[in-house]
Design a protein around this motif. Sequence first.
Motif, PDB file in Angstrom:
ATOM      1  N   LEU A  72       5.047  -6.868   0.793  1.00  0.00           N
ATOM      2  CA  LEU A  72       5.025  -5.548   0.395  1.00  0.00           C
ATOM      3  C   LEU A  72       3.757  -5.654  -1.281  1.00  0.00           C
ATOM      4  N   GLN A  75      -0.123  -6.921   0.389  1.00  0.00           N
ATOM      5  CA  GLN A  75       0.286  -5.837   0.403  1.00  0.00           C
ATOM      6  C   GLN A  75      -0.831  -4.695  -0.172  1.00  0.00           C
ATOM      7  N   GLU A  77       1.826  -3.036  -1.813  1.00  0.00           N
ATOM      8  CA  GLU A  77       2.866  -1.919  -1.468  1.00  0.00           C
ATOM      9  C   GLU A  77       3.612  -2.068  -2.779  1.00  0.00           C
ATOM     10  N   LYS A  80       3.773   0.483  -5.829  1.00  0.00           N
ATOM     11  CA  LYS A  80       4.058   2.003  -5.627  1.00  0.00           C
ATOM     12  C   LYS A  80       5.305   2.135  -5.322  1.00  0.00           C
TER      13      LYS A  80
END
Length: 83
Positions: A72, A75, A77, A80
């Motif tokens: 995560l 990437q 992410e 987020k």
Amino acid sequence: MTEVTLFTTSTCPYCRNAKALLTSKNIAYKELNVERDMDLRREMIALSGRRTVPQIFIGNHHVGGFDELAKLDRQGELMKLLA
């Protein structure tokens, strides 16, 4: 920021890696050590469906273990999910 919870043991290298990654990003987390607490370990298994540590949750979202957390982050992410 959404609460991050880690189910860990004191001897797990992946737990240490997960904590180090979160610390490097200035992400606060709540650590629940399941090493000697069988009730807490059963809760971890019920929530995650897994017996291994670490098991990482962001809010009610089950991330998985360290590998999934690192993925995560790579990437883009992770932040987020914390927003």
